[in-house]
Design an enzyme around this catalytic site. Structure first.
Site, PDB file in Angstrom:
ATOM      1  N   ARG A 104      44.816  39.815  42.900  1.00 20.64           N
ATOM      2  CA  ARG A 104      46.030  39.859  43.703  1.00 20.64           C
ATOM      3  C   ARG A 104      45.741  39.461  45.149  1.00 20.64           C
ATOM      4  O   ARG A 104      44.621  39.586  45.638  1.00 20.64           O
ATOM      5  CB  ARG A 104      46.653  41.255  43.677  1.00 20.64           C
TER       6      ARG A 104
ATOM      7  N   LYS B 123      52.690  42.966  38.615  1.00 17.68           N
ATOM      8  CA  LYS B 123      52.771  43.930  39.704  1.00 17.68           C
ATOM      9  C   LYS B 123      54.036  43.761  40.537  1.00 17.68           C
ATOM     10  O   LYS B 123      54.485  44.724  41.176  1.00 17.68           O
ATOM     11  CB  LYS B 123      51.527  43.838  40.579  1.00 17.68           C
TER      12      LYS B 123
ATOM     13  N   HIS C 237      51.661  54.761  38.458  1.00 16.93           N
ATOM     14  CA  HIS C 237      50.577  53.846  38.105  1.00 16.93           C
ATOM     15  C   HIS C 237      49.562  54.635  37.287  1.00 16.93           C
ATOM     16  O   HIS C 237      48.599  55.180  37.815  1.00 16.93           O
ATOM     17  CB  HIS C 237      49.950  53.284  39.373  1.00 16.93           C
TER      18      HIS C 237
ATOM     19  N   SER D 140      41.539  50.705  39.883  1.00 12.75           N
ATOM     20  CA  SER D 140      40.721  49.794  39.088  1.00 12.75           C
ATOM     21  C   SER D 140      39.274  50.254  39.065  1.00 12.75           C
ATOM     22  O   SER D 140      38.694  50.620  40.089  1.00 12.75           O
ATOM     23  CB  SER D 140      40.806  48.386  39.680  1.00 12.75           C
TER      24      SER D 140
ATOM     25  N   LYS E 166      40.735  54.134  33.585  1.00 14.62           N
ATOM     26  CA  LYS E 166      42.092  54.488  33.167  1.00 14.62           C
ATOM     27  C   LYS E 166      42.433  53.910  31.795  1.00 14.62           C
ATOM     28  O   LYS E 166      42.937  54.625  30.918  1.00 14.62           O
ATOM     29  CB  LYS E 166      43.074  53.981  34.235  1.00 14.62           C
ATOM     30  N   THR E 167      42.163  52.635  31.616  1.00 11.86           N
ATOM     31  CA  THR E 167      42.463  51.993  30.332  1.00 11.86           C
ATOM     32  C   THR E 167      41.513  52.479  29.244  1.00 11.86           C
ATOM     33  O   THR E 167      41.926  52.811  28.136  1.00 11.86           O
ATOM     34  CB  THR E 167      42.381  50.460  30.471  1.00 11.86           C
TER      35      THR E 167
ATOM     36  N   ASP F 247      49.042  51.392  31.715  1.00 15.78           N
ATOM     37  CA  ASP F 247      49.020  51.139  33.154  1.00 15.78           C
ATOM     38  C   ASP F 247      50.237  51.607  33.957  1.00 15.78           C
ATOM     39  O   ASP F 247      50.085  52.025  35.088  1.00 15.78           O
ATOM     40  CB  ASP F 247      48.830  49.640  33.401  1.00 15.78           C
TER      41      ASP F 247
ATOM     42  N   ARG G  33      39.975  39.351  32.788  1.00 20.77           N
ATOM     43  CA  ARG G  33      41.056  40.168  32.224  1.00 20.77           C
ATOM     44  C   ARG G  33      41.504  39.645  30.860  1.00 20.77           C
ATOM     45  O   ARG G  33      41.392  38.462  30.545  1.00 20.77           O
ATOM     46  CB  ARG G  33      42.272  40.124  33.152  1.00 20.77           C
TER      47      ARG G  33
END
Length: 546
Positions: A73, A215, A234, A252, A256-257, A271, A337
């Site tokens: 980003r 996003k 988030h 990140s 989390k994932t 997410d 990704r």
């Protein structure tokens, strides 16, 4: 722009939708082209991407594409248009940089002009699995692979009735080859992401990083939903066999994932979620997982998704001869990704919805090696750590970073929050109290020393601690208060060695631990001064004792 709504027609058996001549179906968006392709299937978009040399098909079927110069980003290039309908709601500043209406109008004209008569790809999708709060969106792209990314990440309802009835309430227009003019458009560089809440429009130019689309819509939902008394978050979410929902907040690199993809639980989403009066719902229809050094052993479901047709891989290295993937190669970026439909995960909740959370887990990757691997938070502590949103960057990940660097991202998602952070924190606190949710702070970072001398927390231990928290096993053990970080740390945990639970015990030099712990505690305190005027004395007192 015209307010006329022109609805797409159902796709033909070839996967290509029929369209009227003259490109009229994008007149609503102000775009004139007779080369517009609507709601193409994954197979058809593969054909388009390969024909246009946008990517290659790798071994086992994923479509691999490069994003060029921008492999992540561009937060400094995001703007929100300052206009009457939203101006008083927005928290203006470094995150929400203002763009005036005249600059946006010029940007809009120039970006649309750059797309005239070009091949364009449109996906009519939805954001939000709960029908009551679902947002119909239209994604217009210059690249076919971006259209496949949108189809994977957002919710697609291709039934004839849904296709006919779809009327977009927000539109994203992506033009990677367009370059903004800072003098004319008021931008920071040639890259621009501009949100206009009055015109219900997002313009993205100058970057091929597909995550900007995802996003941008997340930012839109973070504005719209709290105004409807829905907390936007988030976080990832999963649910156990008894219906117990767990949320996983984290920036990140915190896991989390990975940690929400649990073979013993069903995945609601990886997410972005909303928490309404009815429970939790996924905003998306897909997953966007980091793939660098991904292994089949540690993350089997995510790994399997990278090896199949329909998945889009960004900046992953491919052998030019065999088309075999190398998920360990970071020559283009560490931020490789995979974007794939959530249906690629075997244990995914088809509805994308669940009940009210029983447990809330806040993840951090502490590179200083001093935070406990798991601790129980009081309601005030939950507010403190939610507003702090702490994790750490490690040496070597950014130019000039030679030692661990603390990162504080409010509500674990500061770049995507149009409203004041206290708005989201207050809503979370109210929901935690109302539904009596247990809150945990879990450190997936380093132990035994800081990054470089210590070691990363073993994932088998982290999974055991989370399993114990979710099962209720940690409700039946004693707790000790950490004197520096003011955290309640379990004295024992099934399948975890006792020394692991007390990070000071894992350091060969306890003086070194004390020095690093005091340093991080001061960073917490300095960062939290921003919120002193907005929180109670109880919340302020819940932080580290610096």
């Amino acid at each position: 722009m015209s307010t006329e709504v022109e609805r797409p027609r159902p796709a033909t058996s070839s996967g290509r939708s029929e369209q009227p001549s003259g490109g009229r179906r994008l007149e609503r968006e102000g775009i004139r082209s007779d080369r517009v392709k609507w709601n193409l299937s994954a197979a058809a978009l593969y054909e388009e991407a390969v024909r246009r040399q946008e990517g290659v098909i790798a071994e086992h079927g994923p479509l691999v594409c490069r994003t060029g110069q921008h492999t992540g980003r561009s937060p400094n290039d995001k703007f929100v248009v300052r206009e009457a309908s939203s101006e008083k709601q927005i928290a203006w500043g470094a995150v929400n940089r203002p763009m005036d209406t005249a600059q946006f109008a010029a940007l809009h004209r120039d970006l649309l002009s750059s797309l005239a008569d070009k091949e364009l790809y449109v996906q009519d999708c939805y954001a939000g699995a709960d029908a009551k709060y679902r947002l119909p969106i239209r994604i217009v792209n210059e690249y076919a692979w971006h259209s496949l990314f949108a189809r994977n990440l957002f919710i697609v309802d291709s039934t004839p009735a849904a296709v006919t009835a779809h009327v977009p309430q927000f539109t994203v227009i992506g033009a990677p080859r367009f370059q903004a003019d800072p003098k004319r458009h008021g931008t920071h560089s040639e890259v621009v992401i501009a949100l206009n809440f009055a015109e219900k429009l997002v313009l993205i130019g100058g970057t091929s990083y597909a995550g900007e689309m995802k996003k941008s819509i997340f930012s839109v939902l973070n504005y719209l939903l709290p105004l409807q008394n829905v907390l936007s978050m988030h976080c990832s979410a999963n649910v156990g066999a008894s219906g117990d929902v767990a949320l996983f907040f984290g920036l990140s690199g915190t896991g989390k994932t990975t940690l929400s993809s649990d073979p013993e639980r069903m995945l609601i989403g990886d997410d972005e979620h909303g928490w309404s009066d009815h429970g939790v719902f996924n905003f998306e229809g897909g997953c966007y997982a980091k793939t660098i050094r991904l292994s089949a052993e540690a993350e089997p479901e995510i790994y399997a998704a990278t090896q199949r047709f329909g998945t889009v891989l960004e900046n992953v290295v491919v052998d030019p001869g065999t088309r075999a993937l190398d998920l360990n190669d970071d020559r283009y970026t560490e931020n490789t990704r995979a974007a794939y439909p959530i249906s690629f995960i075997d244990r995914a909740v088809a509805s994308g919805q669940g009940g009210h959370p029983r447990n809330v887990i806040m993840l951090t990757a502490d590179a200083f090696g001093v935070l406990p691997p798991i601790s129980r938070l009081t309601p005030a502590g939950a507010m403190y750590h939610f507003l702090s949103g702490y994790t750490a960057k490690v040496a070597g990940t950014e130019k000039g970073v030679t030692e661990p660097k603390a990162t504080f991202s409010t509500c674990f998602g500061a770049p995507f929050l149009p409203l004041p952070p206290s708005r989201y924190a207050t809503m979370l606190g109210e929901r935690i109290a109302r539904h009596e949710a247990h809150v945990w702070l879990v450190n997936t970072g380093w132990t035994g020393g800081p990054y470089g001398t210590g070691r990363r927390m073993k994932i088998v231990h982290t999974r055991a601690m989370i399993r114990a928290a979710l099962s209720g096993a940690l409700d039946r053990v004693g707790y000790d208060n950490d004197p520096v970080f003011n955290l309640d740390v379990p004295s024992t945990c099934p399948d975890v060695p006792p020394d692991v639970l007390k990070p000071r015990n894992t350091w060969p030099n306890t003086e070194g631990y004390d020095e690093q712990a005091a340093k991080l505690a001061r960073m917490f305190a300095d960062n939290f001064k921003t919120f002193d005027a907005d929180v109670s004395a109880e919340v302020k007192a819940a932080g580290p004792r610096a």
